[in-house]
Design a protein around this motif. Structure first.
Motif, PDB file in Angstrom:
ATOM      1  N   TYR A 228       0.844  -1.186   0.000  1.00 27.76           N
ATOM      2  CA  TYR A 228       0.000   0.000   0.000  1.00 27.76           C
ATOM      3  C   TYR A 228       0.883   1.240   0.000  1.00 27.76           C
ATOM      4  O   TYR A 228       2.086   1.170   0.280  1.00 27.76           O
ATOM      5  CB  TYR A 228      -0.936   0.000   1.212  1.00 27.76           C
ATOM      6  CG  TYR A 228      -0.276   0.293   2.550  1.00 27.76           C
ATOM      7  CD1 TYR A 228      -0.154   1.599   3.024  1.00 27.76           C
ATOM      8  CD2 TYR A 228       0.214  -0.750   3.348  1.00 27.76           C
ATOM      9  CE1 TYR A 228       0.440   1.872   4.254  1.00 27.76           C
ATOM     10  CE2 TYR A 228       0.807  -0.489   4.572  1.00 27.76           C
ATOM     11  CZ  TYR A 228       0.920   0.815   5.019  1.00 27.76           C
ATOM     12  OH  TYR A 228       1.530   1.077   6.231  1.00 27.76           O
ATOM     13  N   TYR A 229       0.294   2.361  -0.361  1.00 24.54           N
ATOM     14  CA  TYR A 229       0.994   3.635  -0.317  1.00 24.54           C
ATOM     15  C   TYR A 229       0.470   4.415   0.888  1.00 24.54           C
ATOM     16  O   TYR A 229      -0.738   4.637   1.018  1.00 24.54           O
ATOM     17  CB  TYR A 229       0.756   4.428  -1.595  1.00 24.54           C
ATOM     18  CG  TYR A 229       1.445   3.824  -2.806  1.00 24.54           C
ATOM     19  CD1 TYR A 229       2.794   4.052  -3.042  1.00 24.54           C
ATOM     20  CD2 TYR A 229       0.740   3.009  -3.692  1.00 24.54           C
ATOM     21  CE1 TYR A 229       3.435   3.489  -4.142  1.00 24.54           C
ATOM     22  CE2 TYR A 229       1.375   2.436  -4.793  1.00 24.54           C
ATOM     23  CZ  TYR A 229       2.722   2.687  -5.013  1.00 24.54           C
ATOM     24  OH  TYR A 229       3.351   2.115  -6.096  1.00 24.54           O
ATOM     25  N   ASP A 230       1.377   4.794   1.781  1.00 24.53           N
ATOM     26  CA  ASP A 230       0.954   5.500   2.981  1.00 24.53           C
ATOM     27  C   ASP A 230       0.576   6.940   2.644  1.00 24.53           C
ATOM     28  O   ASP A 230       0.616   7.368   1.489  1.00 24.53           O
ATOM     29  CB  ASP A 230       2.014   5.417   4.079  1.00 24.53           C
ATOM     30  CG  ASP A 230       3.305   6.154   3.724  1.00 24.53           C
ATOM     31  OD1 ASP A 230       3.298   6.999   2.801  1.00 24.53           O
ATOM     32  OD2 ASP A 230       4.339   5.878   4.375  1.00 24.53           O
ATOM     33  N   ILE A 231       0.217   7.683   3.659  1.00 21.53           N
ATOM     34  CA  ILE A 231      -0.295   9.034   3.472  1.00 21.53           C
ATOM     35  C   ILE A 231       0.751   9.959   2.853  1.00 21.53           C
ATOM     36  O   ILE A 231       0.431  10.986   2.253  1.00 21.53           O
ATOM     37  CB  ILE A 231      -0.808   9.612   4.819  1.00 21.53           C
ATOM     38  CG1 ILE A 231      -1.794  10.754   4.578  1.00 21.53           C
ATOM     39  CG2 ILE A 231       0.367  10.019   5.696  1.00 21.53           C
ATOM     40  CD1 ILE A 231      -3.083  10.319   3.946  1.00 21.53           C
TER      41      ILE A 231
ATOM     42  N   MET B  34      -6.348   6.670   5.662  1.00 24.52           N
ATOM     43  CA  MET B  34      -4.981   6.535   6.160  1.00 24.52           C
ATOM     44  C   MET B  34      -3.983   6.178   5.067  1.00 24.52           C
ATOM     45  O   MET B  34      -2.775   6.198   5.290  1.00 24.52           O
ATOM     46  CB  MET B  34      -4.935   5.467   7.268  1.00 24.52           C
ATOM     47  CG  MET B  34      -5.781   5.798   8.481  1.00 24.52           C
ATOM     48  SD  MET B  34      -5.958   4.385   9.612  1.00 24.52           S
ATOM     49  CE  MET B  34      -4.258   4.078  10.074  1.00 24.52           C
ATOM     50  N   ILE B  35      -4.477   5.813   3.869  1.00 21.38           N
ATOM     51  CA  ILE B  35      -3.594   5.391   2.791  1.00 21.38           C
ATOM     52  C   ILE B  35      -4.009   6.045   1.469  1.00 21.38           C
ATOM     53  O   ILE B  35      -5.089   6.633   1.381  1.00 21.38           O
ATOM     54  CB  ILE B  35      -3.586   3.854   2.630  1.00 21.38           C
ATOM     55  CG1 ILE B  35      -4.981   3.341   2.262  1.00 21.38           C
ATOM     56  CG2 ILE B  35      -3.095   3.183   3.899  1.00 21.38           C
ATOM     57  CD1 ILE B  35      -5.042   1.834   2.036  1.00 21.38           C
ATOM     58  N   HIS B  36      -3.155   5.927   0.461  1.00 22.40           N
ATOM     59  CA  HIS B  36      -3.452   6.492  -0.849  1.00 22.40           C
ATOM     60  C   HIS B  36      -3.924   5.454  -1.852  1.00 22.40           C
ATOM     61  O   HIS B  36      -4.326   5.797  -2.960  1.00 22.40           O
ATOM     62  CB  HIS B  36      -2.222   7.205  -1.411  1.00 22.40           C
ATOM     63  CG  HIS B  36      -2.018   8.577  -0.846  1.00 22.40           C
ATOM     64  ND1 HIS B  36      -3.052   9.457  -0.631  1.00 22.40           N
ATOM     65  CD2 HIS B  36      -0.886   9.223  -0.446  1.00 22.40           C
ATOM     66  CE1 HIS B  36      -2.578  10.584  -0.137  1.00 22.40           C
ATOM     67  NE2 HIS B  36      -1.267  10.475  -0.003  1.00 22.40           N
ATOM     68  N   GLY B  37      -3.856   4.179  -1.483  1.00 24.44           N
ATOM     69  CA  GLY B  37      -4.243   3.108  -2.375  1.00 24.44           C
ATOM     70  C   GLY B  37      -3.440   1.865  -2.057  1.00 24.44           C
ATOM     71  O   GLY B  37      -2.509   1.910  -1.240  1.00 24.44           O
TER      72      GLY B  37
END
Length: 228
Positions: free
Chosen positions: A26-29, A71-74
């Protein structure tokens, strides 16, 4: 014998629980890529009100942590990519105001899907909330949210879930997603899959239309894969 059956049951449950997690990231904030194992459809309630969520862990031995949509970007699981989207102005949505949509076709105009399901308290979309414009008896594939094209996946079966729908939307981003319409389907889907002239021709000659979009997506992926 009873103890043996209990042991077998516990083992099966443990294997099933592990199977829910698949390699991904996942991509974090901050946009940083974080690899590990992801459970796309965790059980229980989310940590943020009106938001879908996933479970993530660094490896098999790590304790899962819940990641809410804000909380994530995707995230990516296997070959499936998911983006974050707010509830649209039109049609139905999942029970959440912020949720995940699968990016089925990526390009200048993307094809999105939100998968239907029996929902409950998990991050899984609720099939009862989806109100498709068009329903068929076709199975998997596709992208979007309520108010678009519904693909009837059937009820029960081996999944233990009730009737479900996948719903498709298109747009340059999740913030500009729109539902498909019969009168503009050829033009719109031609834009989505315009990088494959062979596929566009099948759309224009009526081989694929708004009623069999699932088959169209599968055909598109086969053609794309044939170039690799």
């Amino acid at each position: 014998m009873k103890s043996l059956l209990i042991l077998l049951l516990v083992s099966v449950m443990a294997i099933t629980a592990r199977a829910q997690f698949a390699p991904g990231y996942y991509y974090d904030i901050n946009g940083e890529k974080v690899p590990g194992l992801i459970n796309r459809y965790p059980s229980g309630k989310g940590i943020m009100k009106d938001e879908g969520f996933i479970e993530f862990k660094d490896d098999d031995k790590a304790r899962p942590q819940r990641l809410s949509a804000s909380m994530i970007h995707g995230f990516v699981v296997g070959r499936d990519s998911f983006a974050i989207a707010h509830a649209p102005r039109f049609g139905a949505w999942t029970k959440n105001e912020l949720d995940f949509v699968q990016v089925v076709v990526s390009g200048p105009t993307n094809l999105y899907m939100i998968a239907g399901g029996s929902g409950g308290d998990s991050g899984r979309p609720s099939g009862s909330r989806i109100q498709p414009m068009v329903s068929t008896g076709i199975g998997t594939g596709g992208a979007g949210m309520g108010g678009g094209i519904g693909i009837n996946l059937g009820g029960g079966g081996g999944s233990g879930r009730g009737a479900a729908h996948n719903v498709f939307y298109y747009g340059e981003t999740t913030g500009t997603m729109l539902p498909f319409k019969k009168e503009t389907f050829v033009e719109t889907m031609g834009d989505v899959m315009g990088d494959e002239p062979q596929v566009v021709e099948k759309i224009r000659d009526g081989t694929f239309n708004i009623d069999n979009i699932d088959g169209l997506v599968k055909y598109y992926k086969i053609i794309v894969a044939s170039h690799k």
